[in-house]
Design a protein around this motif. Structure first.
Motif, PDB file in Angstrom:
ATOM      1  N   ALA A  45     -58.684  -1.337 101.252  1.00 48.07           N
ATOM      2  CA  ALA A  45     -58.964  -1.064  99.846  1.00 48.07           C
ATOM      3  C   ALA A  45     -57.702  -0.663  99.096  1.00 48.07           C
ATOM      4  N   LEU A  46     -56.806   0.060  99.760  1.00 50.05           N
ATOM      5  CA  LEU A  46     -55.552   0.443  99.114  1.00 50.05           C
ATOM      6  C   LEU A  46     -54.704  -0.784  98.781  1.00 50.05           C
ATOM      7  N   MET A  47     -54.587  -1.719  99.722  1.00 54.18           N
ATOM      8  CA  MET A  47     -53.809  -2.921  99.451  1.00 54.18           C
ATOM      9  C   MET A  47     -54.495  -3.799  98.413  1.00 54.18           C
ATOM     10  N   LEU A  94     -58.994  10.107  98.934  1.00 55.41           N
ATOM     11  CA  LEU A  94     -58.725   8.671  99.051  1.00 55.41           C
ATOM     12  C   LEU A  94     -59.077   7.869  97.797  1.00 55.41           C
ATOM     13  N   PRO A  95     -60.197   8.136  97.100  1.00 52.49           N
ATOM     14  CA  PRO A  95     -60.432   7.393  95.843  1.00 52.49           C
ATOM     15  C   PRO A  95     -59.298   7.551  94.834  1.00 52.49           C
ATOM     16  N   ALA A  96     -58.679   8.734  94.800  1.00 51.99           N
ATOM     17  CA  ALA A  96     -57.534   8.920  93.898  1.00 51.99           C
ATOM     18  C   ALA A  96     -56.348   8.080  94.363  1.00 51.99           C
ATOM     19  N   TRP A  97     -56.171   7.951  95.680  1.00 57.67           N
ATOM     20  CA  TRP A  97     -55.101   7.097  96.199  1.00 57.67           C
ATOM     21  C   TRP A  97     -55.286   5.649  95.758  1.00 57.67           C
ATOM     22  N   ILE A  98     -56.530   5.190  95.712  1.00 53.37           N
ATOM     23  CA  ILE A  98     -56.789   3.809  95.281  1.00 53.37           C
ATOM     24  C   ILE A  98     -56.350   3.620  93.831  1.00 53.37           C
ATOM     25  N   VAL A  99     -56.657   4.605  92.976  1.00 55.32           N
ATOM     26  CA  VAL A  99     -56.238   4.523  91.576  1.00 55.32           C
ATOM     27  C   VAL A  99     -54.712   4.541  91.479  1.00 55.32           C
ATOM     28  N   LEU A 100     -54.089   5.428  92.246  1.00 53.13           N
ATOM     29  CA  LEU A 100     -52.624   5.503  92.229  1.00 53.13           C
ATOM     30  C   LEU A 100     -51.994   4.205  92.722  1.00 53.13           C
ATOM     31  N   LEU A 342     -59.942  -6.305 102.142  1.00 59.86           N
ATOM     32  CA  LEU A 342     -61.284  -5.723 102.243  1.00 59.86           C
ATOM     33  C   LEU A 342     -62.093  -6.424 103.332  1.00 59.86           C
ATOM     34  N   LEU A 343     -62.055  -7.749 103.347  1.00 66.21           N
ATOM     35  CA  LEU A 343     -62.821  -8.509 104.346  1.00 66.21           C
ATOM     36  C   LEU A 343     -62.274  -8.245 105.751  1.00 66.21           C
ATOM     37  N   ALA A 344     -60.960  -8.284 105.898  1.00 67.38           N
ATOM     38  CA  ALA A 344     -60.370  -8.038 107.212  1.00 67.38           C
ATOM     39  C   ALA A 344     -60.591  -6.593 107.644  1.00 67.38           C
ATOM     40  N   GLY A 345     -60.566  -5.661 106.690  1.00 62.31           N
ATOM     41  CA  GLY A 345     -60.803  -4.269 107.020  1.00 62.31           C
ATOM     42  C   GLY A 345     -62.202  -4.033 107.559  1.00 62.31           C
ATOM     43  N   VAL A 346     -63.192  -4.711 106.976  1.00 66.95           N
ATOM     44  CA  VAL A 346     -64.569  -4.609 107.481  1.00 66.95           C
ATOM     45  C   VAL A 346     -64.648  -5.158 108.899  1.00 66.95           C
TER      46      VAL A 346
END
Length: 459
Positions: A45-47, A94-100, A342-346
């Motif tokens: 999700a971060l990438m 972690l949600p804040a990391w996604i925004v950052l 996201l797909l590979a992470g799942v």
């Protein structure tokens, strides 16, 4: 060549520092989450957020540059990116990391746009290919050096985030100190998605697949290597080795691309990737030697797909639409690079870390099925096709303006598409006979005006 390096060293240095920081940040975040035993879905999700920011920045960047100018836009984005990087050390949510992470991607895209438009403006038409190559070398070298920093400093402390922020501070210096005039104002090139989907469907499919694969690689390969038992130093060496393979393959790829059918090459390279990824996909625990060799071979192939697709699509699109085509290709790549992690992470979360390379192999098989050289009709092939292959910089380090540096794109077309049309003031065609034509003295600058302001830089 030496003169070109001397002329563009400031912009190359800025690109180098940006990519050192970006490459180090991506690997650091993956390893940091792996050390905290966070699900691979969060790493993906971060990438994905980073690539979403890159796509979003392609739209916002034009407006920001048009509003405040190139230097101010670059300085603003460098400051915002540096602050967002340090924000990862201040917040553990972690949600804040996604925004950052999205903010980092958005700001970096604006920086790419400034650098690439500046390179195009200052490069002579006959030198654009060499200038383009220098930019590509700086981009790949920055990514490799970012990984090697982990070898010298394997501790995953806040000092690495400080080092990333330091890189984004240093990349600001050569641009802020320039004495050159601003490049011409920009406006977004129309993408015309329906036209390109109909005209170059196989190229878009390849770009989408390349985005899925390469985006997953940058986001999740450090996590995969860590879960294989590699130390932080070894993960840095593994990532640096794989990214170096992407640089190494560009020149032999150009030789092949200019001599053989590009659709056939795409299909062959996709097949090779499907085979090369199988050892890492099948074995849950891989010996260190096998991991480095197989990872290097996979990277040799996976970094070929995007440049081949770009060259293949340019063969079937007229010159006046190639800037728009590049924007379409990069948006398509960004969509794939956002979905891929996201797909590979799942898959990694459900079935184990080795599913990353199983995912690569599956995507490559889909490309083999999707790309059909015999289906290419060549009805819209340009007269001088195949066009000379140009080694593209890594697609995570370029903007839609990268087409301006492509020596295959006519310079007049570039200027026509990338400059804002400014209406000229209504003036008398000729001065009165009894009064000579005269240009008055320059008006003094106001307190809020800057000598490099766009409104004063060009008529």
């Amino acid at each position: 060549m030496r003169q070109i390096w001397k002329s563009f060293r400031a912009l190359y240095f800025a690109s180098l520092m940006m990519l050192i920081g970006s490459g180090l940040l991506s690997t650091y975040l993956a390893l940091r989450l792996a050390a905290d035993h966070v699900d691979s879905l969060w790493v993906g999700a971060l990438m994905a957020a980073n690539y979403f920011g890159l796509v979003l920045g392609g739209k916002i960047g034009h407006r920001l540059i048009a509003r405040v100018g190139h230097i101010r836009a670059y300085a603003t984005c460098a400051g915002i990116v540096g602050a967002a990087v340090l924000g990862h050390g201040l917040i553990d949510w972690l949600p804040a990391w996604i925004v950052l992470r999205m903010i980092v991607g958005l700001g970096m895209m604006c920086q790419y746009m400034v650098i690439e438009s500046w390179l195009n403006e200052q490069a002579d038409a006959k030198q654009r290919g060499v200038v383009f190559s220098g930019y590509m070398i700086a981009s790949y070298l920055g990514l490799v050096l970012g990984q090697l920093i982990l070898v010298m400093h394997p501790q995953l402390g806040l000092e690495l985030l400080m080092l990333v922020a330091l890189c984004f501070a240093l990349c600001l210096v050569p641009v802020a100190m320039t004495r050159r005039i601003h490049p011409a104002p920009l406006h977004p090139a129309p993408m015309e998605p329906r036209f390109f989907i109909k005209r170059v469907p196989q190229s878009l499919s390849t770009v989408l697949g390349a985005g899925v694969i390469v985006g997953s690689f940058y986001g999740l390969a450090p996590l995969y290597a860590s879960q294989q038992g590699l130390t932080t130093e070894q993960v840095g060496l593994f990532m640096g080795c794989c990214i170096f393979a992407g640089l190494l393959v560009q020149w032999p790829l150009g030789w092949l691309s200019d001599r053989y059918d590009r659709a056939l090459l795409i299909r062959c390279f996709a097949g090779c990737l499907a085979v090369a990824a199988l050892p890492l996909a099948i074995m849950t625990r891989v010996p260190l030697e096998v991991l480095f060799v197989a990872g290097f071979l996979c990277s040799l192939v996976q970094f070929c797909l995007y440049p081949l697709a770009v060259a293949f699509s340019n063969d079937h699109v007229e010159g006046d639409r190639r800037v728009s085509l590049t924007a379409m290709l990069l948006v398509t790549y960004g969509i794939g690079a956002s979905a891929g992690p996201l797909l590979a992470g799942v898959a990694m979360k459900l079935f184990g870390s080795h599913m990353l390379y199983a995912f690569f192999s599956l995507c490559a098989v889909i490309l083999v099925w999707r790309i059909r050289p015999k289906a290419v009709t060549n009805l819209h092939q340009v007269e001088d096709a195949p066009l000379h292959h140009v080694a593209m910089p890594d697609s995570m380090s370029s903007s839609p303006l990268v087409a301006c540096l492509d020596p295959r794109v006519d310079e007049a077309v570039v200027q026509e598409q990338m400059q804002t049309v400014v209406p000229e003031p209504e003036v008398d065609p000729q001065p009165p006979e009894d009064e000579p034509a005269f240009e008055g003295p320059p008006q003094p600058l106001g307190p809020d005006e800057h000598p490099h302001d766009l409104s004063r830089a060009r008529p």
